[in-house]
Scaffold this active site. Sequence first.
Site, PDB file in Angstrom:
ATOM      1  N   HIS A   1     -37.494 -71.830 -26.911  1.00  0.00           N
ATOM      2  CA  HIS A   1     -38.388 -73.025 -25.117  1.00  0.00           C
ATOM      3  C   HIS A   1     -38.609 -74.325 -25.832  1.00  0.00           C
ATOM      4  O   HIS A   1     -37.802 -74.298 -27.279  1.00  0.00           O
ATOM      5  CB  HIS A   1     -39.521 -72.399 -26.177  1.00  0.00           C
TER       6      HIS A   1
ATOM      7  N   HIS B   1     -34.287 -66.388 -26.876  1.00  0.00           N
ATOM      8  CA  HIS B   1     -34.597 -67.804 -25.450  1.00  0.00           C
ATOM      9  C   HIS B   1     -34.957 -68.475 -26.244  1.00  0.00           C
ATOM     10  O   HIS B   1     -35.708 -68.531 -27.406  1.00  0.00           O
ATOM     11  CB  HIS B   1     -35.529 -67.494 -24.001  1.00  0.00           C
TER      12      HIS B   1
ATOM     13  N   ASP C   1     -40.219 -72.135 -17.174  1.00  0.00           N
ATOM     14  CA  ASP C   1     -41.032 -71.246 -17.569  1.00  0.00           C
ATOM     15  C   ASP C   1     -41.802 -71.158 -16.805  1.00  0.00           C
ATOM     16  O   ASP C   1     -43.012 -71.830 -16.358  1.00  0.00           O
ATOM     17  CB  ASP C   1     -41.903 -72.100 -19.029  1.00  0.00           C
TER      18      ASP C   1
ATOM     19  N   ASN D   1     -39.523 -67.143 -30.468  1.00  0.00           N
ATOM     20  CA  ASN D   1     -40.662 -66.773 -31.310  1.00  0.00           C
ATOM     21  C   ASN D   1     -39.794 -65.541 -31.622  1.00  0.00           C
ATOM     22  O   ASN D   1     -38.394 -64.583 -30.686  1.00  0.00           O
ATOM     23  CB  ASN D   1     -41.836 -66.327 -30.411  1.00  0.00           C
TER      24      ASN D   1
ATOM     25  N   HIS E   1     -27.297 -59.856 -22.719  1.00  0.00           N
ATOM     26  CA  HIS E   1     -28.827 -59.876 -23.463  1.00  0.00           C
ATOM     27  C   HIS E   1     -28.664 -59.717 -24.871  1.00  0.00           C
ATOM     28  O   HIS E   1     -27.925 -58.910 -25.214  1.00  0.00           O
ATOM     29  CB  HIS E   1     -28.843 -58.101 -22.620  1.00  0.00           C
TER      30      HIS E   1
HETATM   31  P1  5GP Z   1     -42.437 -65.352 -25.367  1.00  0.00           P
HETATM   32  O1  5GP Z   1     -43.729 -65.457 -25.839  1.00  0.00           O
HETATM   33  O2  5GP Z   1     -40.829 -64.076 -25.530  1.00  0.00           O
HETATM   34  O3  5GP Z   1     -41.030 -66.743 -26.076  1.00  0.00           O
HETATM   35  O4  5GP Z   1     -42.144 -65.979 -23.903  1.00  0.00           O
HETATM   36  C1  5GP Z   1     -41.503 -65.382 -23.112  1.00  0.00           C
HETATM   37  C2  5GP Z   1     -41.573 -66.499 -21.570  1.00  0.00           C
HETATM   38  O5  5GP Z   1     -41.483 -66.407 -20.475  1.00  0.00           O
HETATM   39  C3  5GP Z   1     -43.513 -66.912 -22.176  1.00  0.00           C
HETATM   40  O6  5GP Z   1     -43.752 -68.644 -22.534  1.00  0.00           O
HETATM   41  C4  5GP Z   1     -43.884 -67.267 -20.781  1.00  0.00           C
HETATM   42  O7  5GP Z   1     -44.191 -67.630 -19.561  1.00  0.00           O
HETATM   43  C5  5GP Z   1     -42.132 -66.689 -19.623  1.00  0.00           C
HETATM   44  N1  5GP Z   1     -42.015 -66.019 -18.520  1.00  0.00           N
HETATM   45  C6  5GP Z   1     -42.681 -64.404 -18.469  1.00  0.00           C
HETATM   46  N2  5GP Z   1     -41.802 -64.148 -17.157  1.00  0.00           N
HETATM   47  C7  5GP Z   1     -41.549 -65.161 -16.738  1.00  0.00           C
HETATM   48  C8  5GP Z   1     -40.520 -64.932 -15.460  1.00  0.00           C
HETATM   49  O8  5GP Z   1     -40.642 -63.611 -14.382  1.00  0.00           O
HETATM   50  N3  5GP Z   1     -39.775 -66.369 -15.206  1.00  0.00           N
HETATM   51  C9  5GP Z   1     -40.225 -67.004 -15.721  1.00  0.00           C
HETATM   52  N4  5GP Z   1     -39.760 -68.482 -15.290  1.00  0.00           N
HETATM   53  N5  5GP Z   1     -40.414 -67.736 -17.508  1.00  0.00           N
HETATM   54  C10 5GP Z   1     -41.263 -66.182 -17.496  1.00  0.00           C
HETATM   55 ZN    ZN Z   2     -32.192 -59.113 -20.883  1.00  0.00          ZN
END
Ligand code: 5GP
Ligand code: ZN
Length: 112
Positions: free
Chosen positions: A101, A99, A31, A86, A47
């Site tokens: 985490h 995704h 992340d 999430n 996707h």
């Molecule tokens: P969500 O809130 O959708 O569950 O989590 C999205 C996660 O993706 C966040 O923790 C954020 O830091 C991570 N993220 C967003 N954009 C990028 C990116 O361009 N590269 C990486 N490695 N992580 C990303």
């Molecule tokens: Zn996608």
Amino acid sequence: MSDNCIFCKIVSGAVPSTKIYEDNDVIAFNDIRPSASVHFLIVPKLHIDSLASCENEHQALLGKMLLLAPKLAKQQGLAGFKTLINTGVEGGQEVFHIHVHVMGGGDKSRNN
Ligand code: 5GP
Ligand code: ZN
């Protein structure tokens, strides 16, 4: 591939990432804003917007993602870990490409 999806761009290689695992179906990468010492994301190459968009046809893929979590966590040196999916804006989802985490090794404060 979905246009303007950051994770589809990471899957295609158009956007760089620190990849820790890849096979035909999934990738895992760190992340960019980690909230733990180890914080990576397990992402299907297909996707799918969110867990709420999944259908029965995605059962094997979802199972594969979950079964990968302990294997990759162990490879990353974690004896235990947290998982998080999430779902939806009100569920804290920011990137609408499903995704998982995986976090462990101690919390890091986030400045956002
Ligand atoms: P969500 O809130 O959708 O569950 O989590 C999205 C996660 O993706 C966040 O923790 C954020 O830091 C991570 N993220 C967003 N954009 C990028 C990116 O361009 N590269 C990486 N490695 N992580 C990303
Ligand atoms: Zn996608």
